[in-house]
Design an enzyme around this catalytic site. Structure first.
Site, PDB file in Angstrom:
ATOM      1  N   CYS A 103      -3.366  -1.676  -9.700  1.00 54.98           N
ATOM      2  CA  CYS A 103      -3.584  -0.302  -9.245  1.00 54.98           C
ATOM      3  C   CYS A 103      -4.594   0.416 -10.146  1.00 54.98           C
ATOM      4  O   CYS A 103      -4.436   0.448 -11.367  1.00 54.98           O
ATOM      5  CB  CYS A 103      -2.257   0.456  -9.248  1.00 54.98           C
ATOM      6  N   MET A 107       0.860  -1.195   0.000  1.00 58.32           N
ATOM      7  CA  MET A 107       0.000   0.000   0.000  1.00 58.32           C
ATOM      8  C   MET A 107       0.891   1.237   0.000  1.00 58.32           C
ATOM      9  O   MET A 107       1.596   1.502   0.985  1.00 58.32           O
ATOM     10  CB  MET A 107      -0.927   0.012   1.224  1.00 58.32           C
ATOM     11  N   ALA A 108       0.829   1.970  -1.116  1.00 57.42           N
ATOM     12  CA  ALA A 108       1.632   3.185  -1.241  1.00 57.42           C
ATOM     13  C   ALA A 108       1.258   4.141  -0.116  1.00 57.42           C
ATOM     14  O   ALA A 108       0.067   4.340   0.160  1.00 57.42           O
ATOM     15  CB  ALA A 108       1.379   3.825  -2.601  1.00 57.42           C
ATOM     16  N   ASN A 153      -7.328 -11.575  -1.913  1.00 53.36           N
ATOM     17  CA  ASN A 153      -7.258 -10.229  -1.336  1.00 53.36           C
ATOM     18  C   ASN A 153      -8.576  -9.491  -1.563  1.00 53.36           C
ATOM     19  O   ASN A 153      -9.246  -9.683  -2.567  1.00 53.36           O
ATOM     20  CB  ASN A 153      -6.072  -9.490  -1.996  1.00 53.36           C
ATOM     21  N   GLY A 154      -8.901  -8.629  -0.607  1.00 54.94           N
ATOM     22  CA  GLY A 154     -10.064  -7.760  -0.736  1.00 54.94           C
ATOM     23  C   GLY A 154     -11.011  -7.908   0.439  1.00 54.94           C
ATOM     24  O   GLY A 154     -11.587  -8.982   0.657  1.00 54.94           O
ATOM     25  N   GLY A 203      -5.010  -5.609   3.483  1.00 52.88           N
ATOM     26  CA  GLY A 203      -4.605  -4.222   3.246  1.00 52.88           C
ATOM     27  C   GLY A 203      -5.166  -3.334   4.326  1.00 52.88           C
ATOM     28  O   GLY A 203      -4.628  -3.227   5.438  1.00 52.88           O
ATOM     29  N   GLN A 211       7.665  -4.380  -4.902  1.00 56.97           N
ATOM     30  CA  GLN A 211       6.709  -4.285  -6.002  1.00 56.97           C
ATOM     31  C   GLN A 211       7.129  -3.240  -7.024  1.00 56.97           C
ATOM     32  O   GLN A 211       7.568  -2.145  -6.653  1.00 56.97           O
ATOM     33  CB  GLN A 211       5.327  -3.916  -5.478  1.00 56.97           C
TER      34      GLN A 211
HETATM   35  C1  LIG Z   1      -3.787   3.537   0.380  1.00 56.48           C
HETATM   36  C2  LIG Z   1      -3.652   2.349  -0.520  1.00 56.48           C
HETATM   37  C3  LIG Z   1      -2.518   2.200  -1.291  1.00 56.48           C
HETATM   38  C4  LIG Z   1      -2.376   1.100  -2.139  1.00 56.48           C
HETATM   39  N1  LIG Z   1      -1.231   0.944  -2.859  1.00 56.48           N
HETATM   40  C5  LIG Z   1      -1.045  -0.181  -3.611  1.00 56.48           C
HETATM   41  C6  LIG Z   1       0.184  -0.411  -4.279  1.00 56.48           C
HETATM   42  O1  LIG Z   1       1.141   0.383  -4.204  1.00 56.48           O
HETATM   43  N2  LIG Z   1       0.288  -1.550  -5.001  1.00 56.48           N
HETATM   44  C7  LIG Z   1      -0.740  -2.459  -5.105  1.00 56.48           C
HETATM   45  O2  LIG Z   1      -0.594  -3.478  -5.778  1.00 56.48           O
HETATM   46  N3  LIG Z   1      -1.908  -2.255  -4.481  1.00 56.48           N
HETATM   47  C8  LIG Z   1      -2.072  -1.160  -3.722  1.00 56.48           C
HETATM   48  N4  LIG Z   1      -3.235  -0.983  -3.032  1.00 56.48           N
HETATM   49  C9  LIG Z   1      -4.264  -2.043  -3.071  1.00 56.48           C
HETATM   50  C10 LIG Z   1      -4.084  -3.027  -1.903  1.00 56.48           C
HETATM   51  O3  LIG Z   1      -2.869  -3.713  -2.023  1.00 56.48           O
HETATM   52  C11 LIG Z   1      -5.222  -4.055  -1.856  1.00 56.48           C
HETATM   53  O4  LIG Z   1      -5.230  -4.784  -3.047  1.00 56.48           O
HETATM   54  C12 LIG Z   1      -6.590  -3.384  -1.678  1.00 56.48           C
HETATM   55  O5  LIG Z   1      -6.544  -2.380  -0.680  1.00 56.48           O
HETATM   56  C13 LIG Z   1      -7.671  -4.419  -1.302  1.00 56.48           C
HETATM   57  O6  LIG Z   1      -7.336  -5.061  -0.101  1.00 56.48           O
HETATM   58  P1  LIG Z   1      -8.034  -4.641   1.308  1.00 56.48           P
HETATM   59  O7  LIG Z   1      -9.508  -4.699   1.097  1.00 56.48           O
HETATM   60  O8  LIG Z   1      -7.523  -5.678   2.268  1.00 56.48           O
HETATM   61  O9  LIG Z   1      -7.583  -3.244   1.610  1.00 56.48           O
HETATM   62  C14 LIG Z   1      -3.410   0.128  -2.209  1.00 56.48           C
HETATM   63  C15 LIG Z   1      -4.558   0.279  -1.430  1.00 56.48           C
HETATM   64  C16 LIG Z   1      -4.696   1.364  -0.592  1.00 56.48           C
HETATM   65  C17 LIG Z   1      -5.926   1.489   0.263  1.00 56.48           C
END
Ligand SMILES: Cc1cc2nc3c(=O)[nH]c(=O)nc-3n(C[C@H](O)[C@H](O)[C@H](O)COP(=O)(O)O)c2cc1C
Length: 321
Positions: A100, A17-18, A200-201, A224, A70
């Site tokens: 993304c 997560m960026a 994931n999700g 995440g 990544q």
């Molecule tokens: C603030 C934020 C930044 C994210 N940055 C990335 C990233 O850099 N690379 C990536 O593959 N996914 C990124 N994601 C997506 C997450 O890795 C993940 O796939 C998504 O949040 C769903 O999972 P969750 O419901 O557990 O949050 C980001 C999500 C959030 C909320």
């Protein structure tokens, strides 16, 4: 589960997560039971590799364990060079971001936009897998939009290219973060390919993690947003999967201790100027987890030095103990 030559210590991973999964947060989540953590995405544009932001994103720490880094981009040759450079800098797994949804990323046909171009996906994956000796993993959404859910096709391409694990976020690009994640597509992919699948999700509790693992038969789950202010979620899920124990074994004192250590690590990692700004969002999330109603967040956000923040945080901890 295994990813290439690595035996991963469990099936509960921290999502890239960026702006969140920096070195201090990855370290803390690893300590609290995440089997694998992924760096924030690195651009494949060599012009930005030497910026302060990239330097911080590349910084590794042995307490994180296996260093999964990544990368995001759209040009196979550039992606291959970026993968090589990251391996030289210490990456032990290269993860490719094709999930993304950000417009800034998609405009360059990177991230989830690539799902609309399976041929380009194949060229990127072949180029990166052939460029490095470490395992390459891929992270995708289920497709571009609900009418074009092509994760099965992409998974087969990934398997053929030699990708060693595939993470699927159960939403399409057009869904952004709306609605609920769906797990049928992840289940279908798991049945169709033999590489490890990471689901994931919307996984935000131990029970949900178990449900998703059982329903999809995925090899691991990735968390995440469920880890915001709650890095102990990895331990909670681990305890539940191993012992069926739903009660957190951590006390408020333990949790406050982890929060304080996290914030101090952030100050040290980013320095005074950046440190107090980055601490704000994490403290906000911790406070939401620790107390049901608090004005503390507003007070904390008005402070603009690490010293003042630290003092306020210690007072807050004393008040809720
Ligand atoms: C603030 C934020 C930044 C994210 N940055 C990335 C990233 O850099 N690379 C990536 O593959 N996914 C990124 N994601 C997506 C997450 O890795 C993940 O796939 C998504 O949040 C769903 O999972 P969750 O419901 O557990 O949050 C980001 C999500 C959030 C909320």
């Amino acid at each position: 589960m295994r990813i290439g030559q690595y035996e991963i210590k469990n099936r509960i991973f921290l999502a890239p997560m960026a702006g969140i999964t920096d070195q201090p947060f990855r370290r803390l989540c690893s300590q609290l039971g995440a089997g694998l953590t992924f760096s924030e995405m690195m651009s494949t544009n060599p012009d930005v590799w030497h910026t302060e932001k990239s330097r911080l994103r590349l910084a590794h720490h042995e307490e994180i364990g296996i260093n999964a880094v990544q990368i995001a981009g759209s040009d196979p040759t550039e992606m291959a060079s970026a993968a090589k450079v990251n391996v030289e800098y210490g990456a032990e797994i290269i993860d490719i971001n094709m999930g993304c949804p950000a417009k800034k990323v998609n405009k360059k046909m990177a991230g989830s936009a690539l799902l609309r171009e399976p041929d380009t996906v194949a060229r990127i994956l072949d180029a990166v897998v052939n460029a490095v000796d470490v395992p390459v993993t891929l992270k995708i959404r289920t497709g571009w939009d609900p009418e074009n859910r092509n994760c099965l096709e992409i998974a087969k391409i990934a398997e053929q290219s030699g990708v060693q694990a595939l993470t699927i976020h159960g939403r399409t690009r057009s869904c952004l973060f709306n609605g609920n994640a769906e797990y049928d597509s992840i289940k279908a992919v798991k049945q169709a390919v033999s590489i490890p699948i990471i689901a994931n999700g919307d996984i935000d509790s131990a029970e949900k993690a178990k449900q998703v693992l059982e329903y999809t038969q995925a090899d691991a789950v990735m968390i995440g947003r469920g880890s915001y202010g709650r890095p102990w979620i990895f331990k909670e899920i681990g305890d539940f999967l191993e012992e069926g124990n739903l009660r957190s074994s951590l006390s408020i004192d333990d949790k406050c201790g982890y929060m304080l250590k996290h914030i101090e690590d952030l100050y040290q990692f980013y320095g005074e100027e950046k440190g107090y700004r980055i601490a704000r969002k994490h403290v906000g999330w911790y406070v939401e987890q620790l107390v049901s109603d608090s004005h503390f967040k507003r007070t904390f956000n008005a402070l603009d030095s690490t010293q003042e923040q630290l003092r306020a945080l210690k007072d807050f901890i004393n008040s809720i103990r």
